[in-house]
Scaffold this active site. Structure first.
Site, mmCIF file in Angstrom:
data_model
loop_
_atom_site.group_PDB
_atom_site.id
_atom_site.type_symbol
_atom_site.label_atom_id
_atom_site.label_comp_id
_atom_site.label_asym_id
_atom_site.label_seq_id
_atom_site.Cartn_x
_atom_site.Cartn_y
_atom_site.Cartn_z
ATOM 1 N N LYS A 141 -3.191 5.868 -0.413
ATOM 2 C CA LYS A 141 -4.981 5.408 -0.032
ATOM 3 C C LYS A 141 -4.735 4.173 0.939
ATOM 4 C CE LYS A 141 -5.860 2.719 -1.697
ATOM 5 N NZ LYS A 141 -4.499 0.618 -2.035
ATOM 6 N N TYR A 226 -11.908 1.817 -3.767
ATOM 7 C CA TYR A 226 -12.178 2.283 -5.238
ATOM 8 C C TYR A 226 -13.887 2.278 -5.335
ATOM 9 C CZ TYR A 226 -7.022 1.991 -5.813
ATOM 10 O OH TYR A 226 -6.116 2.940 -6.105
HETATM 11 P P1 NAD Z 1 5.177 -2.920 -1.065
HETATM 12 O O1 NAD Z 1 5.685 -3.687 -0.023
HETATM 13 O O2 NAD Z 1 4.912 -2.987 -2.301
HETATM 14 O O3 NAD Z 1 5.431 -1.349 -0.497
HETATM 15 C C1 NAD Z 1 5.653 -0.888 1.047
HETATM 16 C C2 NAD Z 1 7.535 -0.047 1.075
HETATM 17 O O4 NAD Z 1 7.518 0.477 2.555
HETATM 18 C C3 NAD Z 1 8.737 -1.528 0.830
HETATM 19 O O5 NAD Z 1 9.893 -0.914 0.502
HETATM 20 C C4 NAD Z 1 8.593 -1.184 2.337
HETATM 21 O O6 NAD Z 1 9.588 -1.708 2.785
HETATM 22 C C5 NAD Z 1 8.464 0.301 3.325
HETATM 23 N N1 NAD Z 1 8.182 -0.796 4.753
HETATM 24 C C6 NAD Z 1 8.592 0.565 5.695
HETATM 25 N N2 NAD Z 1 7.976 -0.161 6.597
HETATM 26 C C7 NAD Z 1 7.523 -1.367 6.656
HETATM 27 C C8 NAD Z 1 7.228 -2.107 7.375
HETATM 28 N N3 NAD Z 1 6.619 -2.285 9.248
HETATM 29 N N4 NAD Z 1 6.134 -3.874 7.044
HETATM 30 C C9 NAD Z 1 6.152 -3.624 6.062
HETATM 31 N N5 NAD Z 1 6.187 -2.645 4.689
HETATM 32 C C10 NAD Z 1 7.108 -1.867 4.673
HETATM 33 O O7 NAD Z 1 3.381 -2.354 -0.435
HETATM 34 P P2 NAD Z 1 2.673 -0.593 -1.787
HETATM 35 O O8 NAD Z 1 1.593 -1.620 -2.538
HETATM 36 O O9 NAD Z 1 3.796 0.028 -2.217
HETATM 37 O O10 NAD Z 1 1.695 -0.070 -1.275
HETATM 38 C C11 NAD Z 1 1.839 0.979 -0.150
HETATM 39 C C12 NAD Z 1 1.114 1.979 0.054
HETATM 40 O O11 NAD Z 1 0.335 2.108 -1.872
HETATM 41 C C13 NAD Z 1 -0.178 1.104 0.874
HETATM 42 O O12 NAD Z 1 -0.761 2.464 1.494
HETATM 43 C C14 NAD Z 1 -1.376 0.907 -0.973
HETATM 44 O O13 NAD Z 1 -2.286 0.860 -0.002
HETATM 45 C C15 NAD Z 1 -0.862 2.210 -1.529
HETATM 46 N N6 NAD Z 1 -0.850 1.663 -2.763
HETATM 47 C C16 NAD Z 1 -1.728 2.608 -3.750
HETATM 48 C C17 NAD Z 1 -1.916 2.395 -5.343
HETATM 49 C C18 NAD Z 1 -2.998 3.271 -6.047
HETATM 50 O O14 NAD Z 1 -3.365 2.955 -6.842
HETATM 51 N N7 NAD Z 1 -3.155 4.225 -5.380
HETATM 52 C C19 NAD Z 1 -1.192 1.222 -5.557
HETATM 53 C C20 NAD Z 1 -0.929 0.353 -4.693
HETATM 54 C C21 NAD Z 1 -0.448 0.806 -3.523
#
Ligand code: NAD
Length: 376
Positions: A141, A226
């Site tokens: 999401k 949410y």
């Molecule tokens: P994060 O920053 O921890 O991880 C993002 C990943 O994407 C990293 O490994 C990064 O290297 C990679 N990436 C690839 N291309 C990139 C770019 N151009 N710029 C930045 N990063 C890039 O983020 P996250 O918290 O893991 O979030 C990722 C997704 O997951 C989002 O869509 C977020 O909304 C979703 N999320 C969902 C939940 C949930 O409970 N369902 C919780 C956290 C995050």
């Protein structure tokens, strides 16, 4: 990104900041956690994780407890991560890819689905390419950064004949489902009101969540979604109008197009109303309240990683804690392989509708007027 920086960002983002069990992963046995039973065939969903960041790490650990889902592939732009994760989760080199060459998964018979866990703005490209590779797609999401892009993703998956599911983990959470069950049985009587408060203090100003290009917006896209979800599944209706306003106290950190705090009211066909708050600058916001003519439900915390706690006019909810992502992935295997219908929808259309609501909220913030919502 090095480990300490990633941990810093994780601590400051919703997933980690809003929830007590953040920094350490706890084994199910230690917390008497039960996995939701899955019925039907026991075919295991072999998943390639794309975007090996903070949330993917949580998903990967949770998947170690899945009965019906396994990590079969990895997609990352960082070779060192591919090697480390590959060794840890026993993913062969032939199933490790980067963002340029992951389309080759098309020819990999050992992968059934790709789970897109990259920043919001990248979901569109990543999901469409995953579909074109002939794999089922799970997307985090928000589904996309606009309803139009979301619809294109839905269409691409339909054209490719693959399923598109959104990572709405709360829609498998036992206490949440208990409230939904009570609502469906009429325990609350005619519903009048929902309140959803979702927020945390976003730390690092350099994180992608505060970059409009990558996030598509601000708190609403990330955490306010949410409250939108909650309003829909707690009331069991879809909104027809919204009135919203934004408050910005730190325009340097929360730039144009990145909302800091939004208050929004949603109106429903039955006459019920929802009053919601989404924020990147208010802590301890993780609460749902539902009121009907015969009873109420309160959940606090309501959407964190758990344990989710709550009560109704009948007493405590008290369903056992599950690791949300373990349950989600086992249930998704059943949805994909057995055509199981989930209690609450998690399909691409639901994700598009949430984006239509988000767009109407942003529109109302700009116009200062109540805006009509027409869902796909
Ligand atoms: P994060 O920053 O921890 O991880 C993002 C990943 O994407 C990293 O490994 C990064 O290297 C990679 N990436 C690839 N291309 C990139 C770019 N151009 N710029 C930045 N990063 C890039 O983020 P996250 O918290 O893991 O979030 C990722 C997704 O997951 C989002 O869509 C977020 O909304 C979703 N999320 C969902 C939940 C949930 O409970 N369902 C919780 C956290 C995050």
């Amino acid at each position: 990104m090095n480990k300490s920086r990633r941990q810093f960002i994780q601590r400051l983002t919703f997933s980690t900041a809003a929830i007590p069990l953040l920094s350490s992963w706890v084994s199910p046995a230690a917390h008497n956690i039960i996995a939701q039973d899955t019925s039907g065939s026991q075919k295991v969903l072999r998943v390639a994780l794309m975007g090996l960041g903070g949330y993917a790490e949580r998903v990967a650990e949770a998947m170690q407890h899945c009965k019906r889902a396994s990590i079969a592939g990895l997609i990352s732009g960082t070779p060192a991560k591919l090697e480390k994760w590959g060794e840890k989760y026993k993913v062969p080199e032939s199933s490790r890819h980067n963002y340029e060459n992951f389309d080759a998964i098309k020819d990999n018979p050992n992968i059934d689905a790709i789970y897109v866990i990259t920043p919001n703005a990248l979901h569109h490209n990543h999901v469409i390419r995953a579909a074109q590779a002939g794999k089922h797609v799970i997307c985090e999401k928000p589904l996309a950064i606009s309803a139009k892009e979301g619809q294109e993703m839905v269409d691409a998956c339909a054209k490719a004949g693959v399923k598109l599911l959104v990572g709405y983990r709360m829609r498998f959470e036992p206490n949440t489902l208990e409230v939904v069950k009570l609502r469906q049985a009429g325990a609350f009587g005619r519903l009048k009101f929902f309140q959803g408060q979702c927020g945390f203090v976003a730390g690092d100003p350099a994180q992608w969540r505060l970059n409009k290009e990558l996030a598509g917006g601000g708190s609403l896209m990330d955490i306010g979604i949410y409250a939108i979800n909650g309003a829909r599944y707690m009331l069991g209706e879809d909104p027809i109008w919204v009135a919203a306003q934004e408050t910005k106290t730190d325009p340097v950190k929360f730039k144009e197009g990145v909302d800091e705090t939004i208050q929004f009211e949603l109106g429903f066909p039955s006459g019920a109303v929802a009053s919601c708050l989404s924020s990147y600058n208010i802590s301890h916001l993780d609460r749902f309240f539902l009121s009907g003519e015969k009873g109420f439900a309160e959940m606090w915390p309501s959407t964190g990683y758990g344990p989710i706690k709550g009560r109704t006019h009948q007493g405590d909810l008290g369903k056992p804690h599950t690791i949300h992502q373990t349950t989600q992935m086992d249930e998704m295997a059943a949805i994909i392989f057995d055509n199981k219908t989930p209690i609450l929808p998690i399909d691409g259309l639901t994700g598009v509708q949430d984006l239509q609501i988000i767009e109407a909220i942003y529109k109302s913030c700009s116009s200062g007027r109540r805006e009509t919502i027409k869902l796909a």
